[in-house]
Design a protein around this motif. Structure first.
Motif, PDB file in Angstrom:
ATOM      1  N   ARG A  18       1.444   4.161  -3.249  1.00 36.10           N
ATOM      2  CA  ARG A  18       1.273   5.529  -2.959  1.00 36.10           C
ATOM      3  C   ARG A  18       2.042   6.325  -3.031  1.00 36.10           C
ATOM      4  O   ARG A  18       1.867   7.394  -3.260  1.00 36.10           O
ATOM      5  CB  ARG A  18       0.541   5.491  -1.122  1.00 36.10           C
ATOM      6  CG  ARG A  18      -0.678   4.640  -1.381  1.00 36.10           C
ATOM      7  CD  ARG A  18      -1.740   5.480  -0.367  1.00 36.10           C
ATOM      8  NE  ARG A  18      -3.274   4.316   0.106  1.00 36.10           N
ATOM      9  CZ  ARG A  18      -3.475   4.296   0.824  1.00 36.10           C
ATOM     10  NH1 ARG A  18      -2.771   4.650   2.051  1.00 36.10           N
ATOM     11  NH2 ARG A  18      -4.769   3.947   1.139  1.00 36.10           N
ATOM     12  N   GLN A  47      -7.781  -1.070  -3.331  1.00 33.86           N
ATOM     13  CA  GLN A  47      -7.439  -0.997  -2.635  1.00 33.86           C
ATOM     14  C   GLN A  47      -7.305  -2.047  -1.774  1.00 33.86           C
ATOM     15  O   GLN A  47      -7.493  -3.474  -1.820  1.00 33.86           O
ATOM     16  CB  GLN A  47      -8.725  -0.958  -0.824  1.00 33.86           C
ATOM     17  CG  GLN A  47      -8.957   0.811  -0.546  1.00 33.86           C
ATOM     18  CD  GLN A  47      -7.901   1.901  -0.935  1.00 33.86           C
ATOM     19  OE1 GLN A  47      -6.996   2.343   0.062  1.00 33.86           O
ATOM     20  NE2 GLN A  47      -7.706   2.584  -2.352  1.00 33.86           N
ATOM     21  N   PHE A  48      -5.482  -2.819  -1.225  1.00 30.06           N
ATOM     22  CA  PHE A  48      -5.052  -2.949  -0.240  1.00 30.06           C
ATOM     23  C   PHE A  48      -5.586  -4.037   1.079  1.00 30.06           C
ATOM     24  O   PHE A  48      -5.615  -2.943   2.174  1.00 30.06           O
ATOM     25  CB  PHE A  48      -3.084  -3.274  -0.723  1.00 30.06           C
ATOM     26  CG  PHE A  48      -2.460  -3.761  -1.182  1.00 30.06           C
ATOM     27  CD1 PHE A  48      -3.155  -4.148  -2.198  1.00 30.06           C
ATOM     28  CD2 PHE A  48      -2.109  -1.931  -1.570  1.00 30.06           C
ATOM     29  CE1 PHE A  48      -2.462  -4.025  -3.169  1.00 30.06           C
ATOM     30  CE2 PHE A  48      -1.229  -2.615  -3.273  1.00 30.06           C
ATOM     31  CZ  PHE A  48      -1.581  -3.253  -4.563  1.00 30.06           C
ATOM     32  N   THR A  49      -6.423  -5.019   0.722  1.00 27.79           N
ATOM     33  CA  THR A  49      -6.869  -5.251   2.678  1.00 27.79           C
ATOM     34  C   THR A  49      -6.651  -6.843   2.686  1.00 27.79           C
ATOM     35  O   THR A  49      -6.223  -7.213   1.399  1.00 27.79           O
ATOM     36  CB  THR A  49      -8.384  -5.074   2.004  1.00 27.79           C
ATOM     37  OG1 THR A  49      -8.813  -5.803   1.114  1.00 27.79           O
ATOM     38  CG2 THR A  49      -9.106  -3.977   1.605  1.00 27.79           C
ATOM     39  N   ARG A  83       0.667  -1.446   0.239  1.00 27.86           N
ATOM     40  CA  ARG A  83       0.014  -0.019   0.008  1.00 27.86           C
ATOM     41  C   ARG A  83       1.125   1.261   0.050  1.00 27.86           C
ATOM     42  O   ARG A  83       0.569   2.224  -0.788  1.00 27.86           O
ATOM     43  CB  ARG A  83      -1.069   0.039   0.907  1.00 27.86           C
ATOM     44  CG  ARG A  83      -1.957   1.240   0.980  1.00 27.86           C
ATOM     45  CD  ARG A  83      -2.709   1.475   2.160  1.00 27.86           C
ATOM     46  NE  ARG A  83      -1.471   1.927   3.417  1.00 27.86           N
ATOM     47  CZ  ARG A  83      -1.855   1.180   4.589  1.00 27.86           C
ATOM     48  NH1 ARG A  83      -2.908   0.756   5.332  1.00 27.86           N
ATOM     49  NH2 ARG A  83      -1.209   1.467   5.593  1.00 27.86           N
ATOM     50  N   GLU A 110      -3.352  -1.088  -7.840  1.00 28.29           N
ATOM     51  CA  GLU A 110      -4.113  -0.590  -7.124  1.00 28.29           C
ATOM     52  C   GLU A 110      -3.184   1.166  -7.790  1.00 28.29           C
ATOM     53  O   GLU A 110      -3.857   2.300  -8.121  1.00 28.29           O
ATOM     54  CB  GLU A 110      -2.806  -0.132  -5.653  1.00 28.29           C
ATOM     55  CG  GLU A 110      -3.508   1.268  -4.480  1.00 28.29           C
ATOM     56  CD  GLU A 110      -2.915   1.372  -3.763  1.00 28.29           C
ATOM     57  OE1 GLU A 110      -2.902   1.903  -2.122  1.00 28.29           O
ATOM     58  OE2 GLU A 110      -2.851   0.034  -2.605  1.00 28.29           O
TER      59      GLU A 110
END
Length: 142
Positions: A69, A99-101, A65, A93
C-alpha cells in the motif's frame, strides 16, 4: 605409440562428449502429478486445521500489506524478510488489487509447498530416470 589428442577433445562436457537428455516418460510425469493431487488434501488439512505458537504468519501478512500500500521497505515498514520476497509476494496486490488475508497467504504457501516437492521429484526423474525414486523424493520432500 600414443595418438595426440587435442585440447578441445579432452574437455569434459564438450558437445561431443555430453549425453543428451532423453525425453521423460509422460507416465512418470503423470505419476508425479497424481502424487501431488493425493498430497493436496493432506497439505490443506495441515495448513488450515493447525496453528503453531511460533507462527509469524500475521506479521508477514501485515508487512506485505503495508509495503504494497505505501512502499518504503526498511524506511516506513520494518521487515525481517528481504526485498525480493516483498516484491514477489506483494506484486499481486499492487497489480491486481488482491487482498492479503490469512486464507490467501496459506493458499499461496500451499501452492509453493506442493510446487517445490513437484520440482524436486521432476529433477530426480530427469537425472535418474526412475519413476519410483522421483515419487519417493516428492513425498519425502513434502
Amino acid at each position: 605409440m600414443a595418438s595426440k589428442i587435442s585440447l578441445e577433445e579432452r574437455r569434459i562436457g564438450s558437445a561431443e562428449t555430453a549425453t543428451p537428455l532423453r525425453a521423460v516418460s509422460p507416465r512418470a510425469v503423470l505419476a508425479l502429478g497424481a502424487t501431488a493431487i493425493v498430497m493436496l488434501p493432506i497439505a490443506w488439512s495441515a495448513m488450515f486445521n493447525s496453528y503453531a505458537f511460533y507462527e509469524d504468519e500475521g506479521y508477514l501478512l501485515v508487512t506485505l500489506r503495508e509495503w504494497a500500500r505505501h512502499g518504503g521497505l526498511y524506511t516506513r515498514d520494518f521487515s525481517r524478510y528481504g526485498p525480493a520476497e516483498m516484491f514477489f509476494f506483494g506484486l499481486p496486490e499492487r497489480l491486481l488489487g488482491a487482498q492479503f488475508t490469512f486464507t490467501s497467504g496459506r493458499v499461496v504457501t500451499l501452492a509453493l509447498w506442493l510446487a517445490t516437492s513437484m520440482v524436486l521429484g521432476l529433477t530426480v526423474l530427469v537425472m535418474g530416470r526412475h519413476t519410483m525414486t522421483a515419487v519417493l523424493t516428492q513425498v519425502v520432500s513434502f
